[in-house]
Design a protein around this motif. Sequence first.
Motif, PDB file in Angstrom:
ATOM      1  N   ASN A 219       0.811  -1.219   0.000  1.00  0.00           N
ATOM      2  CA  ASN A 219       0.000   0.000   0.000  1.00  0.00           C
ATOM      3  C   ASN A 219       0.841   1.264   0.000  1.00  0.00           C
ATOM      4  O   ASN A 219       0.660   2.166   0.813  1.00  0.00           O
ATOM      5  CB  ASN A 219      -0.938   0.013   1.208  1.00  0.00           C
TER       6      ASN A 219
ATOM      7  N   LYS B  67      -5.380   4.629   6.645  1.00  0.00           N
ATOM      8  CA  LYS B  67      -4.165   3.857   6.415  1.00  0.00           C
ATOM      9  C   LYS B  67      -3.017   4.767   5.991  1.00  0.00           C
ATOM     10  O   LYS B  67      -1.862   4.557   6.403  1.00  0.00           O
ATOM     11  CB  LYS B  67      -4.424   2.791   5.347  1.00  0.00           C
TER      12      LYS B  67
ATOM     13  N   GLU C 132       0.511   5.013   7.996  1.00  0.00           N
ATOM     14  CA  GLU C 132       1.787   4.740   7.329  1.00  0.00           C
ATOM     15  C   GLU C 132       2.684   5.976   7.340  1.00  0.00           C
ATOM     16  O   GLU C 132       3.907   5.860   7.451  1.00  0.00           O
ATOM     17  CB  GLU C 132       1.514   4.265   5.907  1.00  0.00           C
TER      18      GLU C 132
END
Length: 238
Positions: free
Chosen positions: A11, A213, A217
Amino acid sequence: MPFNRFYSRMNGISVRSLLVRDQPQNNTVVVDTVPKTIQFDESSDDYRCLCGCFHVKTGCFLIAGIEMLLAFFFLIHCLLVYLQQNTQKDDGLPLASLIATLCGLGLGVLTLFLLCIGVVNHRPALLVPHMIVQAIAAICFFLLLVCCLVAEATEATVFYRLLNAAPFEPHPSSNTVALPADTKARVYSITFIYTVCAVLMIWFLCVVYACYKYLVERRVYMKYCLAFSTPMKTLSSR
């Protein structure tokens, strides 16, 4: 001297595994590890949303604006239905629907503010309440669609009341009601809006989760940079 390296991509983040150096000494293996190298690409396609037109942060702000407009629309609609209803002969459900709608809208607006604060200050935890409310809203919209189908099949008064789509006068001695054509048209219109909102809530939930997300991150990369003084070449000032 052999080096074993393993690369993975998840990702938008490229992660290089621990560098292990095997040095046999006196029939033992000395393991020397160095920190992982983390590359954070903020312009990755994994961080794009709404058909790839916007970054997930921008997408969250757009979603907040759209949901604020939807909340204003449902507030006005609910107030109009309650004011147009003859409160002298109703069964108490219009008032209950009004109170439930006001509580839901108030909670939704609160989570919208938390969403904006979380995105601006890069705090992913503040996005969680909004995602929970979005999931509950999607379920409620689908339940309203079921109420519409049941109301059309049975013409039961209670299901038309739960829809809260239009004011009408229930029959005093019957649990069913035959709505006039104009009232049914209004019911169908609001039900269509419920359907669109249910789909939008699921789509928006996916976008907000992608932003969550991204923020997680990004925080991992920031901690890495602070810990190992790695130049942040790929991190912009968004």
